[in-house]
Design a protein around this motif. Structure first.
Motif, PDB file in Angstrom:
ATOM      1  N   ARG A  55     -28.807 -12.995  10.874  1.00 21.81           N
ATOM      2  CA  ARG A  55     -30.139 -12.535  10.332  1.00 21.81           C
ATOM      3  C   ARG A  55     -30.109 -11.109   9.817  1.00 21.81           C
ATOM      4  NH1 ARG A  55     -34.027 -15.764  12.498  1.00 21.81           N
ATOM      5  NH2 ARG A  55     -35.388 -14.822  10.840  1.00 21.81           N
ATOM      6  N   ARG A  56     -30.683 -11.050   8.481  1.00 21.02           N
ATOM      7  CA  ARG A  56     -30.850  -9.652   8.072  1.00 21.02           C
ATOM      8  C   ARG A  56     -32.210  -9.595   7.312  1.00 21.02           C
ATOM      9  NH1 ARG A  56     -26.305 -10.333   3.465  1.00 21.02           N
ATOM     10  NH2 ARG A  56     -26.894 -12.426   2.528  1.00 21.02           N
ATOM     11  N   ALA A  57     -32.685  -8.242   6.885  1.00 26.45           N
ATOM     12  CA  ALA A  57     -34.244  -8.128   6.358  1.00 26.45           C
ATOM     13  C   ALA A  57     -33.991  -6.925   5.089  1.00 26.45           C
ATOM     14  CB  ALA A  57     -35.031  -7.455   7.663  1.00 26.45           C
ATOM     15  N   VAL A  58     -34.558  -7.289   4.167  1.00 27.59           N
ATOM     16  CA  VAL A  58     -34.796  -6.600   3.240  1.00 27.59           C
ATOM     17  C   VAL A  58     -36.213  -6.173   3.126  1.00 27.59           C
ATOM     18  CG1 VAL A  58     -34.640  -5.959   0.547  1.00 27.59           C
ATOM     19  CG2 VAL A  58     -32.791  -7.697   1.986  1.00 27.59           C
ATOM     20  N   VAL A  59     -36.580  -4.774   2.899  1.00 26.45           N
ATOM     21  CA  VAL A  59     -38.098  -4.485   2.784  1.00 26.45           C
ATOM     22  C   VAL A  59     -38.334  -3.737   1.514  1.00 26.45           C
ATOM     23  CG1 VAL A  59     -39.751  -3.031   4.051  1.00 26.45           C
ATOM     24  CG2 VAL A  59     -38.032  -4.326   5.269  1.00 26.45           C
ATOM     25  N   PHE A  60     -39.359  -4.033   0.812  1.00 28.92           N
ATOM     26  CA  PHE A  60     -39.939  -3.158  -0.338  1.00 28.92           C
ATOM     27  C   PHE A  60     -40.972  -2.355   0.380  1.00 28.92           C
ATOM     28  CE2 PHE A  60     -37.804  -6.340  -2.403  1.00 28.92           C
ATOM     29  CZ  PHE A  60     -37.070  -6.144  -3.525  1.00 28.92           C
ATOM     30  N   GLY A 214     -25.950  -3.756   4.895  1.00 29.76           N
ATOM     31  CA  GLY A 214     -26.451  -3.683   6.303  1.00 29.76           C
ATOM     32  C   GLY A 214     -27.408  -4.902   6.586  1.00 29.76           C
ATOM     33  N   LYS A 215     -27.568  -4.868   8.041  1.00 27.37           N
ATOM     34  CA  LYS A 215     -28.642  -5.638   8.178  1.00 27.37           C
ATOM     35  C   LYS A 215     -29.939  -5.640   8.135  1.00 27.37           C
ATOM     36  CE  LYS A 215     -28.523  -7.587  12.670  1.00 27.37           C
ATOM     37  NZ  LYS A 215     -28.403  -8.746  12.407  1.00 27.37           N
TER      38      LYS A 215
END
Length: 385
Positions: A55-60, A214-215
């Motif tokens: 799992r990974r996350a991308v945040v605006f 990165g995660k």
């Protein structure tokens, strides 16, 4: 709150279960400022899922906290730096014509993105048919002529309105060619103004710092102005770049958080999200849209279709009766739930997923989560927020 039992829900797990518990992994989080939605999003869609394998996350990240995005410290906890955007030329550059976008959605995706960006630069004024054709012609000419490097937006400008070398238009009448030429100039002046206003942000190749290795990755938009088109423009470009990158990296499921998500589903950017929904699901993407209210979204817009498709809904307090009623009607909640939404305490929310009835839930964080996710707007005291 009724049974005093814990609730566990992960949209990606629910979507991949057999049988599926939700038909869409997308999430809507709504609520008044200070009610608890930011803390909820950090914990339940970023920090906790990152404990899972693959799992990974991308945040605006739009919210300013001490001169940077509110997710910056969370990103550093995982050993990376946020990707910072500014309008003074000291931040990151995003290229609308980055080859990574073409890898994800092809030249059609690049044309769609250019169309949306031009529309945003005009204050959400759509392009007419002549302008759309002039833009497509200029993009084709740019891609054909630029070799050995990535084309950039500045390369498109000389080709807008210049159709003399394109054999596709030789059969047109002089009047039609003149109309196409004028349409290209109209788009050119719009994009010229965009580049002039945001020098260093959109007028070059994508910075090397834009990466998803990165995660947790944060696109820090906190220093960009709220007025004008720049925030939705950067969100739209970042979204398309991310799709191209993830299309060739399918080893993880990705949660994409849009803080101030109205920028993406309350305007023309919703067309990008909607048109790429099938691709997003195929890439294992769960989109999380965080916003204050939905009453500003036109009922016939693509943004409304995105909201109605989401199968995980979190509603924090909506103190205005019209906003609470909108949530009750849009998400198919029981009629009496509208009054409950108006009077929710900080840290309490109405939760609904799939075909399950809504539930009144209290969000409780561990001491470590409180330290990692607290913002300047401090929520409820103690462990509940």
């Amino acid at each position: 709150m009724l049974s005093r039992t814990p609730i566990s829900h992960d949209p990606v797990t629910a979507y991949n279960s057999e049988p599926r518990e939700v038909s869409s992994p997308n999430v809507i989080v709504m609520g008044d400022v200070g009610a608890g939605k930011s803390s909820h999003t950090k914990c339940n869609y970023v920090v906790r899922p990152l404990l899972l394998k693959g799992r990974r996350a991308v945040v605006f990240d739009k919210k300013d906290q001490n001169g940077e995005g509110e997710y910056s410290n969370v990103v550093r906890h995982y050993g990376f730096e946020p990707i910072r955007f500014t309008v003074d030329g000291t931040g990151t550059t995003l290229n609308l014509l980055d080859p990574m976008i073409a890898r994800g959605t092809g030249i059609q995706g690049q044309a769609r993105l250019l169309n949306i960006v031009t529309r945003l630069a005009r204050g959400d004024q759509p392009l007419d048919g002549w302008e759309e054709e002039a833009l497509r012609a200029a993009l084709r000419a740019t891609v054909d002529r630029i070799q050995g490097r990535a084309p950039v937006l500045a390369d498109v400008l000389p080709n807008l309105g210049n159709i003399t070398d394109d054999p596709e238009y030789h059969a047109l009448s002089p009047t039609a060619r003149d109309d196409l030429h004028k349409a290209g100039l109209s788009v050119k002046w719009t994009l010229n103004g965009l580049l002039d206003e945001y020098t260093g942000l959109l007028d070059g190749e994508t910075s090397k710092s834009v990466d998803l290795s990165g995660k947790l990755t944060s696109f820090d938009l906190s220093q960009l102005p709220d007025d004008g088109p720049v925030v939705p423009v950067v969100m739209a470009i970042g979204n398309m770049w991310m799709l191209g990158r993830l299309r060739h990296e399918r080893d993880s499921a990705t949660t994409v958080v849009y803080e101030e998500g109205w920028h993406m589903i309350g305007g023309p950017g919703a067309q990008l999200i909607k048109s790429n929904q099938k691709l997003s699901r195929g890439l294992g993407i769960s989109n999380v849209f965080v916003m204050h209210k939905g009453t500003d979204i036109p009922t016939d817009s693509p943004g409304m279709a995105i909201i109605q498709e989401a199968q995980t809904v979190v509603v924090y307090r909506q103190s205005r009766p019209d906003d609470a009623l909108w949530c009750q009607q849009t998400f198919g909640l029981a009629p009496e739930t509208a009054r409950t939404i108006e009077n929710l305490a900080d840290g309490h929310y109405i939760f609904k997923y799939g075909s399950h009835p809504e539930t009144h839930v209290q969000h409780i964080r561990s001491s470590w989560e409180r330290e990692l996710t607290n913002t300047d707007e401090g929520l409820a005291a103690g462990t509940a927020d």
